[in-house]
Design a protein around this motif. Structure first.
Motif, mmCIF file in Angstrom:
data_model
loop_
_atom_site.group_PDB
_atom_site.id
_atom_site.type_symbol
_atom_site.label_atom_id
_atom_site.label_comp_id
_atom_site.label_asym_id
_atom_site.label_seq_id
_atom_site.Cartn_x
_atom_site.Cartn_y
_atom_site.Cartn_z
ATOM 1 N N CYS A 31 54.367 123.885 30.901
ATOM 2 C CA CYS A 31 53.120 123.153 31.045
ATOM 3 C C CYS A 31 52.176 123.554 29.915
ATOM 4 O O CYS A 31 51.748 124.711 29.840
ATOM 5 N N SER A 32 51.886 122.603 29.043
ATOM 6 C CA SER A 32 50.934 122.867 27.961
ATOM 7 C C SER A 32 49.511 122.835 28.512
ATOM 8 O O SER A 32 49.122 121.893 29.213
ATOM 9 N N PHE A 55 47.435 114.653 22.700
ATOM 10 C CA PHE A 55 48.257 114.407 23.888
ATOM 11 C C PHE A 55 49.582 113.773 23.486
ATOM 12 O O PHE A 55 50.660 114.208 23.928
ATOM 13 N N LEU A 58 51.842 116.331 21.904
ATOM 14 C CA LEU A 58 52.483 117.213 22.885
ATOM 15 C C LEU A 58 53.643 116.505 23.575
ATOM 16 O O LEU A 58 54.690 117.105 23.837
ATOM 17 N N PHE A 63 56.956 118.091 26.097
ATOM 18 C CA PHE A 63 56.273 118.584 27.297
ATOM 19 C C PHE A 63 56.280 117.511 28.373
ATOM 20 O O PHE A 63 55.915 116.355 28.120
ATOM 21 N N ILE A 66 51.409 118.397 31.304
ATOM 22 C CA ILE A 66 50.342 118.673 30.349
ATOM 23 C C ILE A 66 49.016 118.736 31.089
ATOM 24 O O ILE A 66 48.609 117.753 31.722
#
Length: 551
Positions: A31-32, A55, A58, A63, A66
């Motif tokens: 989880c970023s 976003f 990522l 990911f 997020i």
């Protein structure tokens, strides 16, 4: 420095701990938290457009979870959440996560921001440490537990209102590492009594080292303790969120995974408050280096670095693991020699095994050119590697050693790193096709019978044109004898080697000639030509010129 002002962190009574003998065999759930925990630590937080771009970035790294922000904290955070949802910018396989304190108006505003979301994690937290209870809130354990449970009840009520199937519940006892373990179990169980997680509908218990206060092994003990003692364990996902106050955030995360954690929250390159968060890239790449699929794509590391630096205004240090400009670079001579030999052999192996390079730089998008760089600390192996890889020169070992001393003198004198082009130019200047004070104008070869030859050459010596003749048991021997008569120096070939400089019938050849002086001195020269005989003759002339310049 008065160290007596500080107390040692208490150990965990866990004599039968099992985590030291475990191995990480698969990637955790990642989880970023770059867009929330990372963003709030920036001197200038990202604006809406930057957050939207980041976003998508990522997502491109792989990911699937997020944390996008704290929607109730500001209009920018709220607007960002709405933009993602209303713009249909969230891929079907990606779940957004939002953070909320256990306060009614903040929880309510958070759900307003999530209206219409396909899937979202609602991350509820409140501080639970003894220090926070005493200094910040002035509340006992009962009141803190009630605060958490009441917040969880409101979260569940609103989830049912907006569509409970859309939401995953997460709870963090913030400042977990400052919380008594039995109380951490108690408050987490109280929140889960509200959420009622099951094996088919799991909730997340996140156990953050909000402030890193102990060595990583103690954090692992804490995670194993929680893993053993939490109720409804089959309905839980144990998550960790480490910070880096003592510089061991990555190690603490890895040991926590050994202790039973299944999920990791972190940021790229460890961005975050104070000394930062766990570097999620570092953990992922450590798994990769152990043959475990990290489920994140860092094959374009230079692009990751550029995006991070451009949008966050931060800098990736040159020695940062896997990503820094110098992490695959060796200046030391012994390291360079080992890398060169390893690179020559690795192509024949099933696994990557090169000394001083734990992974192949190409796997993260770096080329091989920066692996070996040259300064006064470098050795012959590094020089040889660069000249081989970039210029096709295969220097004999003795010449490598002699040239390395030349390079060290120049680098010491000029106090700078030598670029490959400079290295090549210096080699040519020192050894290749030298013609002062002796220059070959022309030559002819005549055979005097089996294994016997005569050379008649026209030379220029100290600016004067001179004819010379010599005989010997071959062309090179005859030419050396002719030069002995001209220079008064002993010209004895100790060794010579030759190779083509490029593919094709019209390619040039280079010959390296090693001469032995009368007192055991060694002189090198090199000659180039499209004709291998001419390159050999020119190599001898170059070596004799080195001999003549030796005072």
């Amino acid at each position: 420095m008065n160290h007596q002002r500080y107390r040692p962190y208490p150990a965990v009574d866990l004599p039968d701990r099992t985590w030291p003998s475990q191995r990480i065999k698969e990637a955790p759930i990642w989880c970023s938290v770059d867009l929330r925990d990372g963003n709030q630590a920036l001197e200038t937080p990202m604006d809406l457009e930057q957050k939207l771009d980041f976003f998508q970035f990522l997502v491109s790294l792989g990911f699937k979870q997020i944390e996008i922000g704290f929607p109730a904290a500001s209009e920018t955070e709220f607007a960002f959440t709405r933009a993602l949802i209303e713009g249909n910018l969230i891929p079907d396989d990606v779940i957004i996560q939002v953070l909320t304190q256990s306060r009614p108006h903040i929880i309510t505003r958070t759900f307003e921001a999530l209206e219409g979301a396909r899937k979202a994690i609602v991350h509820l937290y409140n501080s639970t440490s003894a220090l926070q209870r005493e200094v910040v809130f002035g509340k006992d354990k009962g009141a803190i537990t009630a605060l958490a449970a009441d917040g969880a009840k409101l979260v569940r009520e609103l989830a049912e209102k907006y569509g409970e199937e859309r939401f995953i519940y997460e709870y963090s006892p913030e400042s977990f590492t400052g919380t008594e373990l039995d109380y951490a179990v108690e408050i987490c169980n109280a929140v889960m009594d509200v959420y009622q997680p099951t094996a088919d509908r799991k909730a997340i218990i996140n156990l953050p080292s909000t402030v890193e206060m102990s060595t990583p092994n103690i954090y692992a003990d804490q995670i194993e303790y929680m893993n053993r003692n939490l109720s409804r364990r089959d309905g839980l996902i144990i998550s960790v969120h480490t910070h880096n106050d003592q510089g061991t955030g990555v190690a603490a995360t890895e040991l926590a995974l050994l202790a039973g954690a299944e999920r990791v929250e972190g940021t790229l390159f460890g961005n975050g408050e104070r000394t930062g968060n766990c570097d999620i890239m570092n953990v992922a790449m450590n798994l990769f280096a152990q043959g475990v699929d990290p489920k994140l794509d860092f094959s374009r590391m230079p692009d990751v670095v550029n995006m991070y630096e451009r949008y966050l205004g931060m800098r990736v240090p040159p020695r940062h693991p896997y990503a820094g400009k110098l992490v695959f670079t060796a200046f030391s001579g012994s390291h360079q020699d080992a890398i060169r030999k390893g690179m020559m052999k690795v192509k024949d192996k099933d696994y990557w095994e090169v000394p001083y390079l734990p992974i192949d730089p190409a796997d993260v998008g770096y080329g091989y050119e920066p692996i070996i760089r040259i300064n006064s600390q470098s050795g012959k192996g590094g020089l040889a590697y660069i000249l081989e890889q970039q210029f096709g020169l295969h220097l004999p070992k003795a010449l490598q050693q002699q040239f390395s001393e030349v390079v060290k003198r120049v680098s010491d004198r000029d106090h700078h790193e030598m670029q490959p082009g400079e290295l090549y130019e210096l080699f040519e200047k020192e050894y290749v096709d030298l013609h002062v004070p002796l220059r070959l104008i022309s030559y002819q070869e005549a055979s005097l019978g089996t294994d016997h030859a005569q050379v008649m050459a026209k030379m220029e010596f100290h600016g004067r044109e001179v004819p010379v003749t010599g005989e010997g048991n071959g062309l090179m021997s005859a030419f050396c004898n002719a030069l002995e008569g001209l220079t008064g120096k002993k010209v004895e070939i100790k060794d010579y080697q030759e190779h083509a400089l490029a593919q094709g019938s019209r390619s040039r050849a280079i010959t390296y000639v090693e001469l032995a002086g009368s007192q055991g001195e060694i002189y090198f020269g090199a000659g180039t030509s499209s004709n291998i005989t001419k390159s050999s003759i020119r190599g001898v002339v170059s070596a004799v010129n080195k001999m003549l310049e030796d005072r």
